[in-house]
Design an enzyme around this catalytic site. Structure first.
Site, PDB file in Angstrom:
ATOM      1  N   ARG A 179     -18.203 -26.383 -20.269  1.00 62.74           N
ATOM      2  CA  ARG A 179     -18.961 -25.489 -21.438  1.00 62.74           C
ATOM      3  C   ARG A 179     -18.474 -23.997 -21.511  1.00 62.74           C
ATOM      4  NH1 ARG A 179     -21.695 -29.514 -20.076  1.00 62.74           N
ATOM      5  NH2 ARG A 179     -21.221 -28.809 -18.183  1.00 62.74           N
ATOM      6  N   THR A 180     -18.840 -23.370 -20.417  1.00 59.76           N
ATOM      7  CA  THR A 180     -18.621 -21.758 -20.733  1.00 59.76           C
ATOM      8  C   THR A 180     -17.137 -21.472 -20.947  1.00 59.76           C
ATOM      9  OG1 THR A 180     -20.245 -21.775 -18.876  1.00 59.76           O
ATOM     10  CG2 THR A 180     -19.064 -19.701 -19.536  1.00 59.76           C
TER      11      THR A 180
ATOM     12  N   LYS B 204      -2.050 -16.435  -4.119  1.00 60.28           N
ATOM     13  CA  LYS B 204      -0.894 -15.716  -3.599  1.00 60.28           C
ATOM     14  C   LYS B 204      -1.378 -14.370  -2.938  1.00 60.28           C
ATOM     15  CE  LYS B 204       2.326 -17.261  -6.999  1.00 60.28           C
ATOM     16  NZ  LYS B 204       3.014 -16.699  -8.155  1.00 60.28           N
TER      17      LYS B 204
ATOM     18  N   ARG C 156     -15.111 -16.127 -14.693  1.00 59.94           N
ATOM     19  CA  ARG C 156     -15.882 -16.633 -13.970  1.00 59.94           C
ATOM     20  C   ARG C 156     -15.205 -16.521 -12.377  1.00 59.94           C
ATOM     21  NH1 ARG C 156     -18.875 -22.359 -14.551  1.00 59.94           N
ATOM     22  NH2 ARG C 156     -20.314 -21.149 -15.942  1.00 59.94           N
TER      23      ARG C 156
ATOM     24  N   HIS D 181     -25.424 -15.338 -15.106  1.00 59.43           N
ATOM     25  CA  HIS D 181     -24.825 -16.067 -16.008  1.00 59.43           C
ATOM     26  C   HIS D 181     -25.193 -15.651 -17.314  1.00 59.43           C
ATOM     27  CE1 HIS D 181     -22.432 -19.113 -17.966  1.00 59.43           C
ATOM     28  NE2 HIS D 181     -22.889 -20.008 -17.270  1.00 59.43           N
TER      29      HIS D 181
HETATM   30  N1   CP Z   1     -23.758 -24.221 -18.280  1.00 58.42           N
HETATM   31  C1   CP Z   1     -22.592 -23.997 -17.778  1.00 58.42           C
HETATM   32  O1   CP Z   1     -22.127 -22.981 -17.040  1.00 58.42           O
HETATM   33  O2   CP Z   1     -21.838 -25.018 -17.877  1.00 58.42           O
HETATM   34  P1   CP Z   1     -20.220 -25.193 -17.153  1.00 58.42           P
HETATM   35  O3   CP Z   1     -20.326 -24.858 -15.777  1.00 58.42           O
HETATM   36  O4   CP Z   1     -19.516 -26.413 -17.342  1.00 58.42           O
HETATM   37  O5   CP Z   1     -19.495 -24.134 -17.741  1.00 58.42           O
END
Ligand code: CP
Length: 304
Positions: A51-52, A80, A101, A128
């Site tokens: 999703r993110t 590396k 991320r 998040h």
């Molecule tokens: N909600 C969320 O962070 O989903 P993903 O890990 O798929 O990005």
């Protein structure tokens, strides 16, 4: 230059403006279709995501911009030994804004010390914030307000970074009551209890049984047990099915309660709940695109 590291980077008023913009985007998508013509978003995902990453990419594409990036550390020069700081220096030559991320807490903060706006798309078990923006927009859109709600946060409250970010954000609204539903081993960390809930004089209680909380809730925020953050497999297996929301349990909930989940789900919401009109977790994923479009415009200081 602004970045998004934590939901607290925006005041409540700024969050309201961001959500107003997201709702305008939802109603008038064509108005924004070329707002980011010629701009590029880099998605730097050192950890898995569906999703993110894809919602950031969809957001930029909906705005007329382009995307580039990688979806695992293995396919980047991190393997590396390249540092986050050097990676972001490179990326700033290729893109106007990035979403990152990373499994290490604070990695996005390191990246934000270099030249382009950085969106923290999840850093370890820490924060998040774009999920939180998504959650706030979903609640505000469905309930009409963020004040005066009782929210049950259920599942892995220890490792669930979406829960930590959401608590940080919601303590700033009036008369929000938290019911923290978790097994003893997965309670919210003491720094969230002491430094956020207690410090802000938030109303909260901690319970183990979901059934006890359900009748009191306006919002139920389910979370999965975060397998990747457990040190041993046995503990994960013991905890993973502690909560399963099913149609029978939903009978205990108010008719106007909504179920949210940041997703992915594993077993904690039975598929039969998807047909319940109170199941809002797929709509929530759609709100995630609108709020990320609003965020990209805001961080790039683009007015439409
Ligand atoms: N909600 C969320 O962070 O989903 P993903 O890990 O798929 O990005």
């Amino acid at each position: 230059m602004r970045h998004l590291m934590s939901p607290l980077d925006f005041t409540v008023e700024e969050l309201d403006n961001l959500m107003d913009l997201a709702q305008d985007i939802e109603k008038n998508p064509k108005k924004y279709a070329h707002a980011c013509d010629g701009k590029k978003l880099a998605t730097l995902f050192f950890e898995p995501s569906t999703r993110t990453r894809l919602s950031h990419e969809a957001a930029m594409l909906n705005l007329g911009g382009s995307v580039l990036g990688f979806s695992s550390a293995d396919s980047s020069s991190a393997t590396k030994g390249e540092t986050v700081a050097d990676t972001i220096r490179m990326i700033s030559c290729y893109a106007n804004i990035c979403a990152m991320r990373h499994p290490k807490e604070g990695a996005a903060l390191v990246a934000s010390e270099h030249s382009i706006p950085v969106i923290n798309a999840g850093d370890g078990g820490h924060q998040h914030p774009t999920q939180t923006l998504t959650d706030l927009l979903t609640i505000r859109s469905l309930k009409g307000h963020l004040d005066n709600i009782t929210i049950g946060l259920c599942g892995d409250l220890k490792f669930g970074r979406t829960v930590h970010s959401l608590i940080h954000a919601l303590v700033r609204y009036k008369n929000v009551k938290f019911i923290l539903i978790s097994p003893e081993e997965l309670r919210v960390p003491s720094y969230i209890r002491n430094d956020v809930l207690d410090k802000e004089h938030a109303q909260y209680e901690e319970v183990v049984r979901l059934e006890d909380a359900l009748p009191k809730l306006d919002i139920l925020y389910m979370t999965r047990v975060q397998k990747e953050r457990f040190f041993n497999e046995e503990d994960y297996i013991r905890m993973k099915d502690f909560y399963v929301l099913d149609a029978q349990k939903m009978e205990l909930a108010p008719k106007d309660m909504y179920v949210l989940h940041p997703l992915p789900r594993v077993n904690e919401i039975a598929v039969e709940v998807d047909d319940d009109p109170r199941a809002a977790y797929f709509a929530q994923a759609q709100y995630g695109v609108y709020i990320r479009m609003a965020l990209i415009l805001t961080l790039l200081e683009i007015e439409v």
